[in-house]
Design a protein around this motif. Structure first.
Motif, PDB file in Angstrom:
ATOM      1  N   HIS A  76       1.017  -1.128  -0.212  1.00 45.22           N
ATOM      2  CA  HIS A  76      -0.339  -0.144  -0.334  1.00 45.22           C
ATOM      3  C   HIS A  76       0.711   1.688  -0.117  1.00 45.22           C
ATOM      4  O   HIS A  76       0.815   2.528  -0.746  1.00 45.22           O
ATOM      5  CB  HIS A  76      -0.902   0.353   1.156  1.00 45.22           C
ATOM      6  N   ASP A 109      -6.041   7.089  -0.972  1.00 46.86           N
ATOM      7  CA  ASP A 109      -6.118   6.227  -2.097  1.00 46.86           C
ATOM      8  C   ASP A 109      -6.997   5.905  -2.689  1.00 46.86           C
ATOM      9  O   ASP A 109      -6.503   5.442  -3.906  1.00 46.86           O
ATOM     10  CB  ASP A 109      -7.091   5.095  -1.325  1.00 46.86           C
ATOM     11  N   ASP A 160      -0.518   7.594   6.284  1.00 44.11           N
ATOM     12  CA  ASP A 160      -2.663   8.370   5.776  1.00 44.11           C
ATOM     13  C   ASP A 160      -2.595   6.859   7.054  1.00 44.11           C
ATOM     14  O   ASP A 160      -2.070   7.052   8.380  1.00 44.11           O
ATOM     15  CB  ASP A 160      -2.804   7.117   4.773  1.00 44.11           C
ATOM     16  N   HIS A 212       1.534   4.554  -2.775  1.00 41.87           N
ATOM     17  CA  HIS A 212       1.167   5.667  -2.364  1.00 41.87           C
ATOM     18  C   HIS A 212       2.666   6.441  -3.015  1.00 41.87           C
ATOM     19  O   HIS A 212       2.414   7.435  -3.711  1.00 41.87           O
ATOM     20  CB  HIS A 212       1.165   6.246  -1.230  1.00 41.87           C
TER      21      HIS A 212
END
Ligand SMILES: [Fe+2]
Length: 590
Positions: free
Chosen positions: A149, A339, A172, A153
């Protein structure tokens, strides 16, 4: 090499990357008209393949953002994911258990490992189900890779920045067990320097405050950022007991998360706490923690360029503070920093993993963010005729729009390809004069929005120094309305409708290269009024996503009681143009 990028959770979406360039990107919420919707993005996949003119057999590989996660075959409303309140029995049970036992996390490290390992069968199901859907519903048989993830990003930030070397920070609420990664990229090579666990998430604490103030966590943090400017940080001693910076990292000092954090924070605050002071407190603390954290790693690496992505960097004030860190020469925030940018990020990450040779890297993965669907003039004309709308075609529609704005009308503009990312950047925008300080109240009321942030300006790039201070090193990122700047005296005088109470604004710097038609509108407006900015707010109505199709635009136009709708070169007047008094904008150069 053609890569299909997919993100299947919050604000799911898809993108097509061709030889390192993003050629199409769209998020599911726009196509199914459900804001921030979660779930496998079937419509986005179909749409990006169509936009990129790519057949399923021409896809070389598929990059799916996030290694952990559940397969969401059906759409799930975003609210249902917040704090695990109603995520279904099993997911809700895990979240509740995790929240209740969070105080043990540092003393019994195996608990966190167990928390994720017990969910592994669900993650395996997602991996299998995803491949099956791609194969059976889309005829895509290319190899599928699941991308971490925060690496997704980080790649979204770095490859859209144009940097060769940079410190890249992601922050995040949570993704794949982390709330932040810190990378150094040197000559195109990545090194992970530091990781902050989800448990120690600063963004989660910001979300808890959003919830405690009565807004939707994970969705309305921008309201807290706007509200903060009206308050004082009077609850500093309370909030600092929960979350802080220490020795190059973020620490969850309260040892709480989700429901247990909400409960303890609420108990620690006075019963009659001031929302604006609580907002100011979390905003200032978040700015301090983030800047200290990034500063630590900048000093360690001696880097001067900073790339940012992850939901925390939707906070335009935090981004301004990062830009102001001594030694930072340049900052760049990925335009779809939350996201919604993960499909693009995952495709870029896979591109790097497949060919890490820096000589093959493109300078920037896109030249602009107009990467979504568009509609032909004949399609628009047919729709207007079918709806019985009176309209006029203008050969110089930009001048006509500028004239209407200068005469005091609100113009909703729909033109060209839809923007990728959360901001409307002229193609799906509501435009208005910048000199009316009361606009925030009445236009938000018409659009059924509650906002504490003022509307943002679109400003001619070459005139930006007349209006904003400290632009150097942030002009690139300001093309996408991702950062605030302090305003000049001239800005306050000429465009008071877009200056916040703290004297900042978050502009979109518009150049002819980025969007020639939109640029012409602002230039024509400048010719009429002497002002180099107009108000640009997203073309949507209450809690709906930004409009995507001409049909969406017409519907929002009618409901929002906007004065004029400009669809391509067609301009239609609202059948019930309001009785609000209008007077032309005074020309400052006269
Ligand atoms: Fe994220």
């Amino acid at each position: 090499m053609r890569i299909l990028g997919i993100s299947d959770h919050i604000i799911s979406g898809a993108a097509v990357l061709e030889d390192g360039k993003v050629i199409a990107a769209v998020n599911e919420e726009r196509l199914v008209r459900r804001k921030m919707v979660m779930g496998f993005p079937r419509k986005s996949i179909q749409k990006v393949l169509e936009l990129a003119k790519v057949r399923p057999d021409q896809i070389d590989c598929v990059a799916i953002a996030s290694k952990r996660g559940h397969f969401l075959n059906d759409y799930v409303e975003f609210e249902a994911g917040t704090f695990g309140i109603s995520r279904g029995l099993v997911k809700g049970l895990f979240m509740s258990l995790g929240s209740g036992l969070s105080f043990l996390r540092n003393d019994v490290p195996i608990l966190e490992k167990l928390y994720y390992e017990l969910r592994e069968p669900a993650y395996a199901h997602r991996r299998n189900a995803t491949k099956k859907v791609l194969r059976e519903e889309f005829d895509i048989v290319a190899p599928v890779e699941f991308i971490e993830h925060h690496f997704a990003h980080a790649c979204s930030a770095f490859y859209s920045s144009g940097y060769r070397d940079a410190l890249v920070a992601t922050m995040d609420a949570s993704g794949d067990g982390s709330s932040s990664h810190m990378y150094q990229v040197k000559n195109g090579r990545w090194e992970l320097l530091h990781r902050v666990a989800s448990f120690d998430s600063l963004a989660s604490y910001y979300a808890y405050v959003t919830h405690i103030c009565g807004f939707k966590a994970g969705k309305h943090e921008g309201k807290i950022t706007g509200l903060a400017a009206y308050g004082k940080d009077s609850y500093r001693d309370i909030i600092e007991r929960f979350v802080c910076y220490r020795d190059g990292t973020v620490i969850n000092q309260g040892k709480l998360f989700y429901k247990s954090a909400l409960k303890k924070m609420r108990e620690a605050l006075p019963l009659d706490f001031s929302k604006k002071d609580l907002a100011a407190t979390i905003q200032l603390i978040a700015e301090e923690i983030t800047t200290k954290y990034i500063r630590h790693w900048l000093e360690r690496t001696q880097e001067h360029n900073v790339g940012l992505a992850g939901g925390l960097f939707a906070n335009v004030k935090i981004n301004q503070r990062v830009h102001e860190i001594p030694g930072v020469q340049s900052v760049f925030v990925h335009p779809a920093m939350s996201d919604e940018g993960l499909a693009v990020g995952a495709s870029l990450a896979l591109n790097y993993l497949k060919s890490p040779d820096p000589s093959t890297l493109e300078s920037r993965c896109f030249d602009h963010v107009y990467l979504g669907p568009d509609y032909s003039e004949s399609y628009v004309q047919r729709m207007l005729a079918a709806e019985g709308i009176n309209y006029q075609r203008h050969s110089q529609v930009e001048e006509e729009i500028a004239r209407l704005i200068a005469d005091g009308y609100v113009v909703a503009r729909f033109a060209g390809r839809m923007e990728y990312g959360p901001r409307a950047l002229g193609n799906r925008s509501i435009l208005y004069r910048p000199d009316d300080p009361s606009v925030n109240d009445w236009l938000n009321k018409n659009l059924k929005r509650t906002e504490f942030m003022p509307f943002a300006p679109s400003t001619i790039a070459e005139d930006a120094d007349r209006y904003f201070l400290g632009l150097d090193g942030a002009r690139e990122t300001a093309r996408y309305m991702t950062i605030t700047f302090d305003c000049t005296e001239q800005m306050r005088k000429e465009c008071p409708g877009v200056v916040h109470v703290d004297n900042t604004a978050r502009p979109q710097l518009v150049s002819e290269r980025d969007n020639p038609s939109y640029y012409r509108i602002i230039k024509a407006f400048r010719k009429l009024t002497g002002r180099s900015s107009i108000i640009n707010t997203s073309f949507n109505i209450h809690e709906e996503p930004i409009v995507c199709t001409p049909e969406d635009a017409l519907r929002a136009f009618k409901i929002g009681h906007l004065d004029y709708l400009a669809l391509g070169s067609f301009v239609a007047e609202h059948p019930q143009v309001q009785s609000r008094e209008r007077e032309p904008v005074r020309n400052v150069s006269i």
